[in-house]
Design an enzyme around this catalytic site. Structure first.
Site, PDB file in Angstrom:
ATOM      1  N   SER A 116       0.863  -1.189   0.000  1.00  0.00           N
ATOM      2  CA  SER A 116       0.000   0.000   0.000  1.00  0.00           C
ATOM      3  C   SER A 116       0.895   1.233   0.000  1.00  0.00           C
ATOM      4  O   SER A 116       2.075   1.155   0.369  1.00  0.00           O
ATOM      5  CB  SER A 116      -0.849  -0.002   1.278  1.00  0.00           C
ATOM      6  OG  SER A 116      -1.515   1.235   1.442  1.00  0.00           O
TER       7      SER A 116
ATOM      8  N   TYR B 188      -2.044  -1.139  10.262  1.00  0.00           N
ATOM      9  CA  TYR B 188      -1.998  -1.213   8.794  1.00  0.00           C
ATOM     10  C   TYR B 188      -0.608  -0.810   8.282  1.00  0.00           C
ATOM     11  O   TYR B 188      -0.015  -1.482   7.434  1.00  0.00           O
ATOM     12  CB  TYR B 188      -3.080  -0.303   8.217  1.00  0.00           C
ATOM     13  CG  TYR B 188      -3.353  -0.503   6.752  1.00  0.00           C
ATOM     14  CD1 TYR B 188      -4.199  -1.524   6.322  1.00  0.00           C
ATOM     15  CD2 TYR B 188      -2.776   0.315   5.791  1.00  0.00           C
ATOM     16  CE1 TYR B 188      -4.464  -1.718   4.970  1.00  0.00           C
ATOM     17  CE2 TYR B 188      -3.023   0.135   4.444  1.00  0.00           C
ATOM     18  CZ  TYR B 188      -3.871  -0.883   4.032  1.00  0.00           C
ATOM     19  OH  TYR B 188      -4.120  -1.070   2.695  1.00  0.00           O
TER      20      TYR B 188
END
Ligand code: NAD
Length: 260
Positions: A145, A158
């Site tokens: 990401s 995350y």
């Protein structure tokens, strides 16, 4: 063009978003699919989408939790039993987790996000790379990401997991290149999927549409990415058009990561 004729492509998180779009893309080019997800309903919807685009596609669906090693071994075994090999692996399943400043971020939530987004990717690599080493060929794409290459904020679990996915990618790529196996990662920015819709509900539960609009203004291209745009990149990395790309971490974010 049939870049994936007879190729077996295994996709985790195949029941939604980026996994579904990639499944459709590679099936249109002849791939046989093994789709893995915790959501049986999601898998069924992906099968429908694939069949609409590629009516002759062979599809195996397998419900499994990528954070559980026995279930990971199970999805690899099921794929081998049905197709006998794994040519491409999109190691993609993941969750966003709760958002919040570090001092407020729950320790249990941190562990939960890491178990799916980082351990899940590690376990997939562990079990699939054994198969690809034996074959002497294969291509893996891990989903990192922008939050794995830049600090985004309010996402301890995350961010830690996705930075870890970048580390796992480089580590395994260094090990397996000599066996004819390539491992790369993609680093998507905001792509409009159920995950991002959920994120906007967390940012502004009263007015998620406004949050979504404000968020997109920070992107140089002033729009969200489309899942199909991820499908194109993943297909390229899984195909024989990228045979000397190994250990790369490729942003696909409309230029967002250049700004942080
Ligand atoms: P999504 O929520 O649409 O799809 C994720 C899929 O993963 C769902 O079908 C879900 O059921 C499945 N899943 C979740 N936990 C699982 C588990 N433990 N085992 C098996 N399957 C599980 O989200 P998406 O946007 O398609 O996200 C796919 C990947 O892309 C994730 O790793 C996410 O972190 C990453 N990503 C997405 C974006 C984005 O903007 N959409 C940006 C960067 C990275």
């Amino acid at each position: 063009m049939s870049r994936f004729e007879q190729h077996v492509i295994l996709i985790t998180g195949g029941g939604s978003g980026l996994g579904r779009a990639t499944a459709v893309h590679v099936a249109k080019e002849g791939a046989r699919l093994a789709l893995v997800d915790v959501s049986e309903a999601g898998l069924a919807a992906t099968v429908e989408a694939v069949q609409a685009a590629a009516p002759d596609a062979e599809i195996l669906t397998h419900v499994a939790d990528v954070a559980d090693e026995a279930q990971v071994a199970g999805y690899v075994a099921a794929t081998l039993e049905r197709f006998g090999r794994v040519d491409g692996f999109f190691n993609n399943a993941g969750i966003e987790g709760k958002q919040g400043a570090t001092e407020e971020y729950g320790s249990e939530e941190f562990a939960r996000v890491l178990s799916i987004n980082l351990s899940g990717v590690f376990l997939g690599l562990k079990h699939v790379l054994a198969v690809m080493r034996e074959q002497g060929s294969g291509s893996v794409v891990n989903t990192a990401s922008v939050g794995g290459i830049r600090g985004v904020g309010n996402q301890s679990g995350y961010a830690a997991a996705k930075h870890g996915v970048v580390g796992l990618t480089r580590n395994s790529a260094v090990e397996y290149g000599q066996h004819g196996v390539r491992i790369n990662a993609i680093a998507p920015g905001a792509i409009w999927t159920p995950m991002v819709e959920g994120s906007m509900r967390q940012i502004d539960p009263q007015n998620p549409e406004k949050a979504a609009e404000q968020f997109v203004q920070a992107n140089p291209m002033k729009r969200y990415g489309r899942p199909e745009e991820i499908g194109s990149l993943v297909a390229f990395l899984l195909s024989d058009e990228s045979t000397f790309i190994n250990a790369a971490v490729i942003p696909i974010d409309g230029g967002q990561s250049a700004k942080y």
